[in-house]
Design an enzyme around this catalytic site. Structure first.
Site, PDB file in Angstrom:
ATOM      1  N   LYS A 105      53.425  48.918  42.463  1.00  0.00           N
ATOM      2  CA  LYS A 105      54.176  48.259  43.533  1.00  0.00           C
ATOM      3  C   LYS A 105      55.210  49.234  44.046  1.00  0.00           C
ATOM      4  O   LYS A 105      55.725  50.063  43.290  1.00  0.00           O
ATOM      5  CB  LYS A 105      54.874  47.011  43.001  1.00  0.00           C
TER       6      LYS A 105
HETATM    7  N1  GLU Z   1      50.931  42.872  48.263  1.00  0.00           N
HETATM    8  C1  GLU Z   1      49.760  42.102  47.968  1.00  0.00           C
HETATM    9  C2  GLU Z   1      49.857  41.496  46.580  1.00  0.00           C
HETATM   10  O1  GLU Z   1      50.920  41.310  46.032  1.00  0.00           O
HETATM   11  C3  GLU Z   1      48.467  42.880  48.219  1.00  0.00           C
HETATM   12  C4  GLU Z   1      48.275  44.098  47.395  1.00  0.00           C
HETATM   13  C5  GLU Z   1      47.081  44.942  47.794  1.00  0.00           C
HETATM   14  O2  GLU Z   1      46.318  44.526  48.638  1.00  0.00           O
HETATM   15  O3  GLU Z   1      46.939  46.028  47.228  1.00  0.00           O
HETATM   16  O4  GLU Z   1      48.868  41.114  46.004  1.00  0.00           O
END
Ligand code: GLU
Length: 413
Positions: A105
């Site tokens: 993240k």
């Molecule tokens: N930000 C989204 C999540 O928390 C998508 C992450 C992604 O597609 O890599 O799942």
């Protein structure tokens, strides 16, 4: 008072899984630490000529099952413990969905609502440049998250491609369709939430037609979840954004609310609705409640007041560790975040495959594959919940951690 630091929740969830799965202590030790933390100071020339320095993070939690994957959020409250927790949840989410990724993240502490498009572009490109050696299609693949969108992904792709000297669409997902994005990606998280709500209703024995639905948050997740649930015959009785909520017992039209929000920048004032606060909204009587905003919206403080029969966690971590326990004891069926909102990363995975193969799938194909993956994961988690006699939230952690631990064991680390 319950501690609401999301990384404390991660540690508690790992301890719970370690005990139930009788995990080797060396594996538990590994699970509790992110593999890499990157922190950068990003100087940006603002439109008024001043230079402002923003703090950016990227946490790569685990790479055992594949390259790291996860979004980037822009929000004033972004901090290291939050990003660490969200990175761990991404690893678990990919494991629950059985897609070949680890988790990561990223985030920048900033207020995008107060920044111009030019400032956001400079910030995104500078942040990308500062983490450029750490990302890559086989290493770590970013995506959108809170207050980032396909435009930001386009800037990340372009910055990375300029650095490489050729186009690399597969370095990031959630891109605009014109630049290699996938059909169906924008709606995917909301679609996964709606599928989980449908499966949960089936399991609990609630008729979807006419079921009252309350959605907190009107970003990429909440608005599409509401739209799709309305399409399944549900009655959407309340919606909210960061400023507050709107409520109409007879049901409101989500498409008209989306159009109103696009036009005015807010939900409040939407025709024929009562205004309510975000706190009041969570406590409304309804069949399905979808908290799709930020972390810790339902905590030990208000868990007793929740009147929904099903809670589908559209956001990451919207229900605290203690609140999940209370809701479970009260017989409320909670579909946890790492399952409920995994539709986004699942279609991100499809986008990545399409980019690597230089293919473009139809929306129908994407949605069909997502449907299969979501239903399979829902049933995998439900089966484990029954086997261990635990909540869906605990079962999802057990499934994820067992898959990651099994992979670690094969490497004999
Ligand atoms: N930000 C989204 C999540 O928390 C998508 C992450 C992604 O597609 O890599 O799942």
């Amino acid at each position: 008072m319950e501690k609401l630091n999301p990384f404390d929740t991660i540690l508690k969830q790992i301890d719970m899984a370690a005990e139930k799965l009788k995990l080797d202590p060396s594996i538990v030790e590994r699970l509790k630490h992110p593999r890499k933390i990157i922190i950068v100071s990003i100087p940006i020339r603002m439109d008024d000529g001043r230079v402002k320095v923003f703090t950016g993070y990227r946490v790569q939690y685990d790479m055992t099952r594949g390259p790291c994957k996860g979004g980037i959020r822009y929000h004033p409250d972004v901090n290291l413990d939050e990003i660490k927790a969200l990175a761990a949840w991404m690893s678990w989410k990919c494991a629950v969905m059985d897609i070949p990724y680890g988790g990561a993240k990223g985030g920048v502490a900033c207020n995008p609502k107060e920044m111009s498009r030019g400032e956001l572009e400079r910030l995104t490109r500078a942040y990308t440049a500062m983490i450029i050696d750490e990302i890559g299609p086989y290493k770590d693949i970013p995506a959108p998250d809170v207050y980032t969108d396909s435009q930001a992904m386009a800037w990340i792709m372009d910055t990375y491609s300029q650095f490489k000297g050729y186009p690399v669409p597969e370095v990031v997902t959630g891109k605009p369709i014109e630049l290699g994005g996938s059909e169906g990606r924008e709606e995917a998280t909301g679609r996964g939430v709606a599928i989980c709500a449908r499966e949960a209703a089936k399991h609990v024995g609630i008729e979807l037609r006419g079921a009252r639905v309350v959605v907190q948050g009107f970003g990429n997740v909440g608005k599409f979840a509401a739209k799709l649930l309305q399409g399944m015959g549900c009655r959407i009785i309340a919606l909210s954004d960061s400023r507050g909520g709107i409520y109409k017992e007879s049901g409101l039209d989500t498409l008209a609310a989306i159009e109103y929000k696009n036009r005015t920048g807010r939900l409040s004032g939407f025709q024929g609705c009562e205004e309510i606060t975000n706190e009041e909204l969570l406590e409304l009587e309804c069949e399905i409640l979808v908290p799709a905003a930020l972390e810790n919206q339902i905590t030990e403080t208000n868990a007793d007041k929740i009147k929904a029969k099903i809670v589908v966690e559209g956001a990451n971590g919207p229900v605290s560790f203690g609140a999940r326990k209370i809701l479970h004891q009260r017989g409320i069926f909670v579909v946890p975040d790492i399952l409920a909102n995994a539709g986004g990363v699942t279609v991100s995975y499809f986008e990545w495959i399409q980019n690597l193969r230089r293919e473009h799938w139809t929306e129908k194909e994407v949605n069909q594959r997502l449907e299969e993956k979501m239903v399979k994961a829902f049933n995998d988690v439900l089966a484990l919940a029954k086997q261990y006699n635990v909540s869906m939230a605990d079962a999802a952690c057990l499934l994820a951690i067992r898959r990651i631990a099994d992979a670690m064991k094969k490497l004999s680390l």
